[in-house]
Design a protein around this motif. Structure first.
Motif, PDB file in Angstrom:
ATOM      1  N   PHE A 271       0.830  -1.200   0.000  1.00 45.74           N
ATOM      2  CA  PHE A 271       0.000   0.000   0.000  1.00 45.74           C
ATOM      3  C   PHE A 271       0.866   1.253   0.000  1.00 45.74           C
ATOM      4  O   PHE A 271       1.958   1.268   0.555  1.00 45.74           O
ATOM      5  N   SER A 272       0.354   2.300  -0.607  1.00 43.23           N
ATOM      6  CA  SER A 272       1.021   3.595  -0.578  1.00 43.23           C
ATOM      7  C   SER A 272       0.747   4.247   0.774  1.00 43.23           C
ATOM      8  O   SER A 272      -0.136   3.807   1.513  1.00 43.23           O
ATOM      9  N   PRO A 273       1.467   5.311   1.120  1.00 44.38           N
ATOM     10  CA  PRO A 273       1.187   6.000   2.392  1.00 44.38           C
ATOM     11  C   PRO A 273      -0.239   6.564   2.462  1.00 44.38           C
ATOM     12  O   PRO A 273      -0.774   6.751   3.540  1.00 44.38           O
ATOM     13  N   GLN A 274      -0.872   6.782   1.295  1.00 48.76           N
ATOM     14  CA  GLN A 274      -2.250   7.278   1.271  1.00 48.76           C
ATOM     15  C   GLN A 274      -3.269   6.152   1.422  1.00 48.76           C
ATOM     16  O   GLN A 274      -4.463   6.398   1.445  1.00 48.76           O
ATOM     17  N   GLY A 275      -2.811   4.890   1.498  1.00 47.54           N
ATOM     18  CA  GLY A 275      -3.704   3.756   1.692  1.00 47.54           C
ATOM     19  C   GLY A 275      -4.189   3.112   0.414  1.00 47.54           C
ATOM     20  O   GLY A 275      -5.096   2.295   0.434  1.00 47.54           O
ATOM     21  N   ARG A 276      -3.594   3.441  -0.719  1.00 46.35           N
ATOM     22  CA  ARG A 276      -3.998   2.839  -1.993  1.00 46.35           C
ATOM     23  C   ARG A 276      -3.023   1.744  -2.388  1.00 46.35           C
ATOM     24  O   ARG A 276      -1.847   1.796  -2.038  1.00 46.35           O
ATOM     25  N   LEU A 277      -3.503   0.768  -3.153  1.00 44.81           N
ATOM     26  CA  LEU A 277      -2.632  -0.298  -3.646  1.00 44.81           C
ATOM     27  C   LEU A 277      -1.750   0.232  -4.769  1.00 44.81           C
ATOM     28  O   LEU A 277      -2.240   0.847  -5.718  1.00 44.81           O
ATOM     29  N   TYR A 278      -0.450  -0.012  -4.673  1.00 45.06           N
ATOM     30  CA  TYR A 278       0.468   0.454  -5.709  1.00 45.06           C
ATOM     31  C   TYR A 278       0.156  -0.171  -7.063  1.00 45.06           C
ATOM     32  O   TYR A 278       0.216   0.506  -8.093  1.00 45.06           O
TER      33      TYR A 278
END
Length: 97
Positions: free
Chosen positions: A14-21
């Motif tokens: 996950f990215s720091p924003q909570g999205r899957l890379y």
């Protein structure tokens, strides 16, 4: 895992924003595709296929750029997107036909 490629190869990162890379990479690849519009019309005894022609580089001969391909004598396909992927798909269709 090597970070030199600037891509994460696991789907669960996950990215720091909570999205899957991996989803971010997929959206980026889809938005950088050719962006061409194609339309097809079918009549009683005829069919018409129209698409845009964008020449990606001025060193490419414009008449060599085509997105309409023959699969068989009676089957054609309009393929827009990444050029290499389109050619691969058309070759597979010709093999399967």
């Amino acid at each position: 895992m090597s970070r030199d490629s600037n891509y994460d190869h696991h789907i669960s990162i996950f990215s720091p924003q909570g999205r899957l890379y991996q989803m971010e990479y997929a959206f980026k690849a889809a938005s950088s595709a050719s962006g061409l519009t194609g339309i097809a019309l079918r009549g009683k005894d005829t069919a018409v296929v129209v698409t845009q022609r964008k020449v990606p580089d001025r060193l490419i001969v414009p008449t060599s750029v085509s997105h309409v391909h023959n699969v068989t004598a009676k089957i054609g396909v309009l393929a827009t997107g990444m050029t290499a992927d389109c050619h691969s798909a058309v070759q597979r269709m010709r093999y399967e036909a």
